[in-house]
Design a protein around this motif. Structure first.
Motif, short mmCIF file in Angstrom:
data_model
loop_
_atom_site.label_atom_id
_atom_site.label_comp_id
_atom_site.label_asym_id
_atom_site.label_seq_id
_atom_site.Cartn_x
_atom_site.Cartn_y
_atom_site.Cartn_z
N PHE A 59 16.82 22.53 38.62
CA PHE A 59 15.65 21.95 37.94
C PHE A 59 16.07 20.79 37.03
O PHE A 59 15.38 19.78 36.95
N LYS A 78 7.55 19.75 35.65
CA LYS A 78 8.43 20.44 34.70
C LYS A 78 7.79 21.75 34.24
O LYS A 78 8.47 22.76 34.08
N HIS A 81 8.37 24.38 36.75
CA HIS A 81 9.75 24.88 36.64
C HIS A 81 9.86 25.89 35.50
O HIS A 81 10.50 26.93 35.64
N HIS A 117 6.02 25.94 45.53
CA HIS A 117 6.64 24.83 44.81
C HIS A 117 7.31 23.83 45.76
O HIS A 117 7.17 22.62 45.61
#
Ligand SMILES: [Fe+2]
Ligand SMILES: [Fe+2]
Length: 130
Positions: A59, A78, A81, A117
């Motif tokens: 990430f 973000k 994540h 994702h």
């Protein structure tokens, strides 16, 4: 338990990223196996810690690329994540508490998270950067 399998639709078109994603899938599958094998809470927590480190590194790399490219969906990506890292922390707590059913359930949620994702945030990011 159905394990997460790599599918061509997960490909983001960047071989190095696809390779890292395949490695993460392999680690998630190892987590399922360790949970099913009834490993000790200590071993499981250690494994969850390693998993967390590997995923965090992946990430961090994506987030660095996004910042450098002034990527328009940086915040949303973000945030997704961070939601996953919170889930992994919850799994670590559940195995520490020795609540087997709960950690299995949480590990199942990781499969869902990864497939969504990869197909959405990661596919868009790497198309934009590629
Ligand atoms: Fe991502
Ligand atoms: Fe990714």
């Amino acid at each position: 338990m159905t394990y997460l399998e790599w599918k061509p639709e997960f490909s983001v078109g960047v071989p190095a990223v696809d390779f890292e994603h395949q490695e993460l899938i392999a680690l998630i599958n190892q987590l399922h196996e360790s949970l099913q094998a009834g490993e000790s809470p200590d071993r499981l927590q250690q494994f969850v810690g390693e998993l967390n480190a590997r995923i965090s590194a992946h990430f961090a790399l994506e987030e660095k690329l996004m910042r450098e490219a002034r990527y328009d969906q940086y915040a949303e990506h973000k945030q997704d994540h961070e939601a996953l890292l919170d889930e992994i922390a919850d799994i670590g707590d559940a195995v520490g508490d020795d609540s087997e059913a709960r950690s299995d359930e949480l590990a199942g949620q990781l499969d869902e998270w990864f497939s969504v994702h990869f197909r959405t945030h990661d596919a868009r990011l790497h198309q934009k950067l590629g």
